[in-house]
Design a protein around this motif. Structure first.
Motif, PDB file in Angstrom:
ATOM      1  N   ASP A   1       0.827  -1.205   0.000  1.00  0.00           N
ATOM      2  CA  ASP A   1       0.000   0.000   0.000  1.00  0.00           C
ATOM      3  C   ASP A   1       0.862   1.256   0.000  1.00  0.00           C
ATOM      4  N   ALA A   2       0.333   2.317  -0.573  1.00  0.00           N
ATOM      5  CA  ALA A   2       1.031   3.599  -0.574  1.00  0.00           C
ATOM      6  C   ALA A   2       1.193   4.108   0.860  1.00  0.00           C
ATOM      7  N   PRO A   3       2.222   4.886   1.132  1.00  0.00           N
ATOM      8  CA  PRO A   3       2.412   5.408   2.485  1.00  0.00           C
ATOM      9  C   PRO A   3       1.308   6.385   2.896  1.00  0.00           C
ATOM     10  N   ALA A   4       1.046   6.412   4.178  1.00  0.00           N
ATOM     11  CA  ALA A   4       0.157   7.410   4.780  1.00  0.00           C
ATOM     12  C   ALA A   4       1.016   8.500   5.421  1.00  0.00           C
ATOM     13  N   TRP A   5       0.400   9.630   5.745  1.00  0.00           N
ATOM     14  CA  TRP A   5       1.176  10.691   6.386  1.00  0.00           C
ATOM     15  C   TRP A   5       1.405  10.389   7.865  1.00  0.00           C
ATOM     16  N   VAL A   6       0.400   9.760   8.476  1.00  0.00           N
ATOM     17  CA  VAL A   6       0.504   9.391   9.889  1.00  0.00           C
ATOM     18  C   VAL A   6       0.128   7.923  10.019  1.00  0.00           C
ATOM     19  N   PRO A   7       0.587   7.224  11.057  1.00  0.00           N
ATOM     20  CA  PRO A   7       0.245   5.814  11.224  1.00  0.00           C
ATOM     21  C   PRO A   7      -1.268   5.603  11.219  1.00  0.00           C
ATOM     22  N   GLY A   8      -1.722   4.657  10.398  1.00  0.00           N
ATOM     23  CA  GLY A   8      -3.146   4.363  10.313  1.00  0.00           C
ATOM     24  C   GLY A   8      -3.942   5.330   9.462  1.00  0.00           C
ATOM     25  N   GLY A   9      -3.266   6.316   8.852  1.00  0.00           N
ATOM     26  CA  GLY A   9      -3.956   7.313   8.044  1.00  0.00           C
ATOM     27  C   GLY A   9      -4.282   6.813   6.646  1.00  0.00           C
ATOM     28  N   ARG A  10      -4.862   7.701   5.874  1.00  0.00           N
ATOM     29  CA  ARG A  10      -5.251   7.369   4.502  1.00  0.00           C
ATOM     30  C   ARG A  10      -4.011   7.218   3.627  1.00  0.00           C
ATOM     31  N   PRO A  11      -3.875   6.114   2.894  1.00  0.00           N
ATOM     32  CA  PRO A  11      -2.762   6.012   1.948  1.00  0.00           C
ATOM     33  C   PRO A  11      -2.991   6.972   0.782  1.00  0.00           C
ATOM     34  N   GLY A  12      -2.012   7.823   0.528  1.00  0.00           N
ATOM     35  CA  GLY A  12      -2.170   8.812  -0.532  1.00  0.00           C
ATOM     36  C   GLY A  12      -1.918   8.201  -1.895  1.00  0.00           C
ATOM     37  N   SER A  13      -2.917   8.259  -2.780  1.00  0.00           N
ATOM     38  CA  SER A  13      -2.789   7.660  -4.106  1.00  0.00           C
ATOM     39  C   SER A  13      -3.779   8.310  -5.055  1.00  0.00           C
ATOM     40  N   VAL A  14      -3.414   8.352  -6.333  1.00  0.00           N
ATOM     41  CA  VAL A  14      -4.282   8.879  -7.382  1.00  0.00           C
ATOM     42  C   VAL A  14      -4.740   7.714  -8.252  1.00  0.00           C
ATOM     43  N   LEU A  15      -6.045   7.604  -8.451  1.00  0.00           N
ATOM     44  CA  LEU A  15      -6.607   6.486  -9.203  1.00  0.00           C
ATOM     45  C   LEU A  15      -6.127   6.492 -10.650  1.00  0.00           C
ATOM     46  N   GLY A  16      -5.803   5.311 -11.155  1.00  0.00           N
ATOM     47  CA  GLY A  16      -5.507   5.125 -12.570  1.00  0.00           C
ATOM     48  C   GLY A  16      -6.515   4.168 -13.175  1.00  0.00           C
ATOM     49  N   GLY A  17      -6.017   3.185 -13.918  1.00  0.00           N
ATOM     50  CA  GLY A  17      -6.902   2.206 -14.519  1.00  0.00           C
ATOM     51  C   GLY A  17      -7.470   2.669 -15.848  1.00  0.00           C
ATOM     52  N   THR A  18      -8.267   1.811 -16.468  1.00  0.00           N
ATOM     53  CA  THR A  18      -8.840   2.126 -17.779  1.00  0.00           C
ATOM     54  C   THR A  18     -10.301   1.698 -17.842  1.00  0.00           C
ATOM     55  N   GLY A  19     -11.002   2.299 -18.788  1.00  0.00           N
ATOM     56  CA  GLY A  19     -12.406   1.966 -19.006  1.00  0.00           C
ATOM     57  C   GLY A  19     -12.687   1.740 -20.482  1.00  0.00           C
ATOM     58  N   LEU A  20     -13.839   1.151 -20.752  1.00  0.00           N
ATOM     59  CA  LEU A  20     -14.302   0.928 -22.121  1.00  0.00           C
ATOM     60  C   LEU A  20     -15.274   2.029 -22.501  1.00  0.00           C
ATOM     61  N   ALA A  21     -14.953   2.760 -23.563  1.00  0.00           N
ATOM     62  CA  ALA A  21     -15.833   3.808 -24.075  1.00  0.00           C
ATOM     63  C   ALA A  21     -16.273   3.435 -25.483  1.00  0.00           C
ATOM     64  N   VAL A  22     -17.380   4.023 -25.924  1.00  0.00           N
ATOM     65  CA  VAL A  22     -17.971   3.689 -27.219  1.00  0.00           C
ATOM     66  C   VAL A  22     -18.097   4.946 -28.063  1.00  0.00           C
ATOM     67  N   SER A  23     -17.695   4.844 -29.314  1.00  0.00           N
ATOM     68  CA  SER A  23     -17.796   5.961 -30.250  1.00  0.00           C
ATOM     69  C   SER A  23     -19.258   6.218 -30.613  1.00  0.00           C
ATOM     70  N   ARG A  24     -19.677   7.465 -30.462  1.00  0.00           N
ATOM     71  CA  ARG A  24     -21.066   7.808 -30.798  1.00  0.00           C
ATOM     72  C   ARG A  24     -21.320   7.631 -32.296  1.00  0.00           C
ATOM     73  N   SER A  25     -20.418   8.093 -33.129  1.00  0.00           N
ATOM     74  CA  SER A  25     -20.653   8.091 -34.574  1.00  0.00           C
ATOM     75  C   SER A  25     -20.668   6.678 -35.153  1.00  0.00           C
ATOM     76  N   ARG A  26     -19.942   5.750 -34.530  1.00  0.00           N
ATOM     77  CA  ARG A  26     -19.840   4.397 -35.083  1.00  0.00           C
ATOM     78  C   ARG A  26     -20.888   3.453 -34.512  1.00  0.00           C
ATOM     79  N   ALA A  27     -21.695   3.951 -33.559  1.00  0.00           N
ATOM     80  CA  ALA A  27     -22.718   3.107 -32.944  1.00  0.00           C
ATOM     81  C   ALA A  27     -24.123   3.548 -33.325  1.00  0.00           C
ATOM     82  N   GLU A  28     -24.268   4.217 -34.460  1.00  0.00           N
ATOM     83  CA  GLU A  28     -25.591   4.689 -34.870  1.00  0.00           C
ATOM     84  C   GLU A  28     -26.481   3.545 -35.352  1.00  0.00           C
TER      85      GLU A  28
END
Length: 382
Positions: free
Chosen positions: A247-274
């Motif tokens: 896990d990412a480090p927290a600022w203080v013991p037991g605190g929130r691990p500081g992290s920025v979400l990544g990952g990917t998603g599936l999107a659909v082209s509007r023009s090609r799905a008519e």
């Protein structure tokens, strides 16, 4: 007969390997992951293009696109994506939201509508070489202490200088971009820059300017750094590559691990799905890629990194990953979601360059924060 569909993903095994496996299975005939009414052929683009290329330049050629959530605002403003609630009913969307690990589903929601669906999940976590003695740090003070005795590195290439800064602020208790007055409160910003500057002075010079893949390659090498406190997790480096994650480090013991979400998603082209028949074929592929069988079985086995919480908690998947999912899930659950407003990616690139160059040039931190606020204000007022 529905025409062949075209998809676009990113050029790393985590992004394309599970998709290629499904395409080969479809070519071979009926298989356990279900039938689709039209084949889907996947192209790839480099990671740099995936992170920054506007989707409107791609949706004329591709039906389904693997996307990064921070670019959604610009894509929605350009009108090039089909909202997912035009393809799927509320019950199906609610089930996918419930199944997504961390805020992965919500990261693709803009103005109350889902514009993509999570297929891959990631966040900034700690990475270390298997031979590192002792347990990995859990706080930033422990990171600073480890840096006195072991070779460490930051990951500041491309947008990652800014994302590291944001993660430190999140751990400090100050999520960025909460107001139009300042990017972050001054106290949090100075604490984050102070920590980054101290670690940069001890970081491996040839490594800290790299992107996450480059940093993880360096950690996997025998003569590379032993530890990086914040780098996007890639399950492909766990286990046999000699890299372990925590896990990412927290600022203080037991605190929130500081992290920025990544990952990917599936999107659909509007023009090609008519065409209604094409829409039906697109639904087939999206449903299959988000199905439990693909997310928990095919995806991990092929080197992918699923977005389904059930995969992240599955004992068999955990064993296959060398413990990657179990060791980092708490960070992902607490990760900060970046803004998705139009123009954000341009601001992110500018802010990252300012931080990287400012730290390398030892610019006064108060001056650097004022420059960041100036660009933040310009983006917010645009």
């Amino acid at each position: 007969m529905t025409r062949e569909l075209r998809g676009l993903t990113w050029d790393h095994p985590r992004g394309y390997a599970p998709l290629d496996v499904l395409a080969r299975l479809d070519d071979a005939g009926p298989h356990r992951y279900g039938r689709v009414r039209a084949p889907l052929r996947w192209d790839r683009q480099p990671l740099e293009g995936f992170e920054s290329r506007p989707l409107v330049t791609l949706t004329g050629d591709y039906d389904i696109l693997v996307v990064d959530h921070p670019g959604l605002g610009t894509a929605v403003a350009d009108g090039c994506l089909l909202p997912m609630d035009d393809l799927f009913d509320a019950a199906e969307l609610a089930a996918w939201r419930e199944e997504a690990v961390g805020p992965s589903f919500d990261s693709y929601v803009l103005d109350g509508r889902p514009w993509a669906l999570p297929v891959d999940a990631a966040g900034q976590v700690s990475a270390f070489r298997r031979g590192l003695t002792g347990t990995p740090p859990t706080t930033w003070d422990e990171v600073r202490e480890l840096a006195r005795s072991a070779p460490v590195t930051l990951c500041l290439g491309g947008p990652h200088a800014f994302l590291t800064f944001c993660a430190l602020c999140v751990a400090y208790g100050a999520d960025p971009c909460r107001s139009g007055d300042a990017l972050v409160p001054r106290e949090a910003g100075e604490a984050a820059l102070d920590m980054m500057a101290g670690l940069l002075a001890r970081s491996v010079a040839e490594v800290w300017r790299l992107n996450p893949i480059g940093v993880l390659e360096a950690i996997a090498a025998d003569d590379g750094p032993a530890y990086c406190p914040l780098v996007y997790g890639y399950v492909t480096y766990a286990g046999g590559r000699g890299v372990r994650f925590a896990d990412a480090p927290a600022w203080v013991p037991g605190g929130r691990p500081g992290s920025v979400l990544g990952g990917t998603g599936l999107a659909v082209s509007r023009s090609r799905a008519e065409d209604p028949e094409v829409r039906g074929a697109i639904r087939d592929h999206v449903r299959r890629l988000l199905s439990p069988a693909v997310q928990r079985n095919l995806c991990p086995a092929a080197g992918g990194q699923p977005a389904a919480r059930s995969a992240w908690t599955d004992p068999e998947v955990a064993a296959l990953s060398g413990g990657f999912y179990r060791a980092t899930r708490a960070t992902l659950e607490a990760a900060w979601v970046r803004p998705r407003s139009a123009g954000y990616l341009t601001f992110q690139d500018t802010a990252s360059r300012l931080i990287r160059d400012g730290l390398a040039g030892r610019a006064p931190h108060g001056e650097l924060l004022r420059d960041l606020d100036k660009h933040y204000d310009a983006w917010m007022c645009a």
